[in-house]
Write a protein that holds these residues in place. Structure first.
Motif, PDB file in Angstrom:
ATOM      1  N   TYR A 100       0.838  -1.197   0.000  1.00 44.81           N
ATOM      2  CA  TYR A 100       0.000   0.000   0.000  1.00 44.81           C
ATOM      3  C   TYR A 100       0.877   1.253   0.000  1.00 44.81           C
ATOM      4  O   TYR A 100       0.641   2.193  -0.755  1.00 44.81           O
ATOM      5  N   GLU A 101       1.898   1.266   0.827  1.00 45.63           N
ATOM      6  CA  GLU A 101       2.770   2.431   0.943  1.00 45.63           C
ATOM      7  C   GLU A 101       3.453   2.746  -0.384  1.00 45.63           C
ATOM      8  O   GLU A 101       3.587   3.903  -0.763  1.00 45.63           O
ATOM      9  N   ARG A 102       3.877   1.717  -1.099  1.00 46.32           N
ATOM     10  CA  ARG A 102       4.538   1.924  -2.399  1.00 46.32           C
ATOM     11  C   ARG A 102       3.548   2.448  -3.432  1.00 46.32           C
ATOM     12  O   ARG A 102       3.865   3.356  -4.192  1.00 46.32           O
ATOM     13  N   LYS A 103       2.348   1.874  -3.467  1.00 48.39           N
ATOM     14  CA  LYS A 103       1.317   2.372  -4.385  1.00 48.39           C
ATOM     15  C   LYS A 103       1.027   3.838  -4.105  1.00 48.39           C
ATOM     16  O   LYS A 103       0.954   4.651  -5.031  1.00 48.39           O
ATOM     17  N   LEU A 104       0.879   4.163  -2.829  1.00 49.54           N
ATOM     18  CA  LEU A 104       0.587   5.544  -2.445  1.00 49.54           C
ATOM     19  C   LEU A 104       1.716   6.477  -2.866  1.00 49.54           C
ATOM     20  O   LEU A 104       1.469   7.557  -3.418  1.00 49.54           O
ATOM     21  N   SER A 105       2.954   6.062  -2.679  1.00 51.07           N
ATOM     22  CA  SER A 105       4.084   6.918  -3.057  1.00 51.07           C
ATOM     23  C   SER A 105       4.152   7.133  -4.564  1.00 51.07           C
ATOM     24  O   SER A 105       4.511   8.212  -5.034  1.00 51.07           O
ATOM     25  N   LEU A 106       3.772   6.117  -5.347  1.00 53.09           N
ATOM     26  CA  LEU A 106       3.809   6.240  -6.808  1.00 53.09           C
ATOM     27  C   LEU A 106       2.722   7.160  -7.363  1.00 53.09           C
ATOM     28  O   LEU A 106       2.791   7.579  -8.510  1.00 53.09           O
ATOM     29  N   MET A 107       1.737   7.492  -6.540  1.00 55.51           N
ATOM     30  CA  MET A 107       0.679   8.414  -6.974  1.00 55.51           C
ATOM     31  C   MET A 107       1.192   9.853  -7.024  1.00 55.51           C
ATOM     32  O   MET A 107       0.590  10.717  -7.659  1.00 55.51           O
ATOM     33  N   GLY A 108       2.310  10.122  -6.347  1.00 55.27           N
ATOM     34  CA  GLY A 108       2.917  11.451  -6.360  1.00 55.27           C
ATOM     35  C   GLY A 108       4.188  11.442  -7.183  1.00 55.27           C
ATOM     36  O   GLY A 108       4.559  10.438  -7.793  1.00 55.27           O
ATOM     37  N   GLY A 109       4.870  12.556  -7.196  1.00 61.34           N
ATOM     38  CA  GLY A 109       6.094  12.675  -7.975  1.00 61.34           C
ATOM     39  C   GLY A 109       7.084  11.570  -7.653  1.00 61.34           C
ATOM     40  O   GLY A 109       7.318  11.266  -6.486  1.00 61.34           O
ATOM     41  N   CYS A 110       7.619  10.964  -8.695  1.00 56.76           N
ATOM     42  CA  CYS A 110       8.576   9.870  -8.517  1.00 56.76           C
ATOM     43  C   CYS A 110       9.411   9.729  -9.785  1.00 56.76           C
ATOM     44  O   CYS A 110       9.068  10.261 -10.834  1.00 56.76           O
ATOM     45  N   ASN A 111      10.504   9.003  -9.682  1.00 61.81           N
ATOM     46  CA  ASN A 111      11.385   8.820 -10.839  1.00 61.81           C
ATOM     47  C   ASN A 111      10.712   8.036 -11.956  1.00 61.81           C
ATOM     48  O   ASN A 111      10.970   8.269 -13.134  1.00 61.81           O
ATOM     49  N   LEU A 112       9.857   7.095 -11.608  1.00 59.49           N
ATOM     50  CA  LEU A 112       9.226   6.250 -12.610  1.00 59.49           C
ATOM     51  C   LEU A 112       8.199   7.003 -13.455  1.00 59.49           C
ATOM     52  O   LEU A 112       8.193   6.903 -14.674  1.00 59.49           O
ATOM     53  N   PHE A 113       7.331   7.770 -12.812  1.00 62.35           N
ATOM     54  CA  PHE A 113       6.236   8.433 -13.523  1.00 62.35           C
ATOM     55  C   PHE A 113       6.407   9.945 -13.667  1.00 62.35           C
ATOM     56  O   PHE A 113       5.575  10.597 -14.282  1.00 62.35           O
TER      57      PHE A 113
END
Length: 156
Positions: A100-113
């Motif tokens: 859940y924590e990783r999914k939540l973090s990917l919803m905001g600014g990140c290197n991947l998206f």
């Protein structure tokens, strides 16, 4: 290289003409598409960011960016899972196994998206955007957050 400009005043019209002229000088070919009307996504994004700010102010969720991540994951992803078979298949294969924590973090600014995080709301059509707004209002009104002033500004 694609530019999109909403022209809503003389200065924006001047900017559009200037950019088009510069592009023509640089590339010698330019494709121009015009349509009348207001770009609803700008208004919708403005409303959502005001809502995220309000949620952050009136709950313990954290900063507006935290509220944005939460809403994208809890409401936006669910809308796309229900209505887009391709999104659903990819989500279940790639994202579902993550914590859940990783999914939540990917919803905001990140290197991947990139700076906006995983595309969710940007994939919405008009109806899905309305559902998203309604779900945020419904859930967070139950948490004591009021949106009536923001929503009345949107209707104006």
């Amino acid at each position: 290289m694609t530019d999109k400009i909403s022209v809503n005043c003389r200065s924006m019209l001047t900017e559009a003409i200037t950019r088009m002229s510069k592009m023509f000088e640089d590339k010698h070919f330019v494709v121009v598409s015009l349509r009348p009307g207001k770009d609803r996504t700008l208004d919708q994004n403005r409303l959502w960011f005001a809502m995220y700010k309000r949620i952050a102010e009136m709950t313990q969720i954290g900063e507006p960016e935290d509220a944005r991540r939460y809403c994208k994951l809890h409401f936006g992803v669910q809308i796309l899972l229900n209505e887009d078979a391709g999104f659903q298949a990819d989500w279940y294969q790639v994202m579902r196994p993550l914590t859940y924590e990783r999914k939540l973090s990917l919803m905001g600014g990140c290197n991947l998206f990139g700076p906006d995080g995983m595309p969710v709301t940007s994939l919405f059509n008009r109806s899905q955007g309305i559902q998203y707004t309604d779900r945020i209002v419904s859930y967070f009104t139950g948490q004591g957050v009021y949106f009536s002033d923001l929503l009345s500004q949107e209707a104006a």
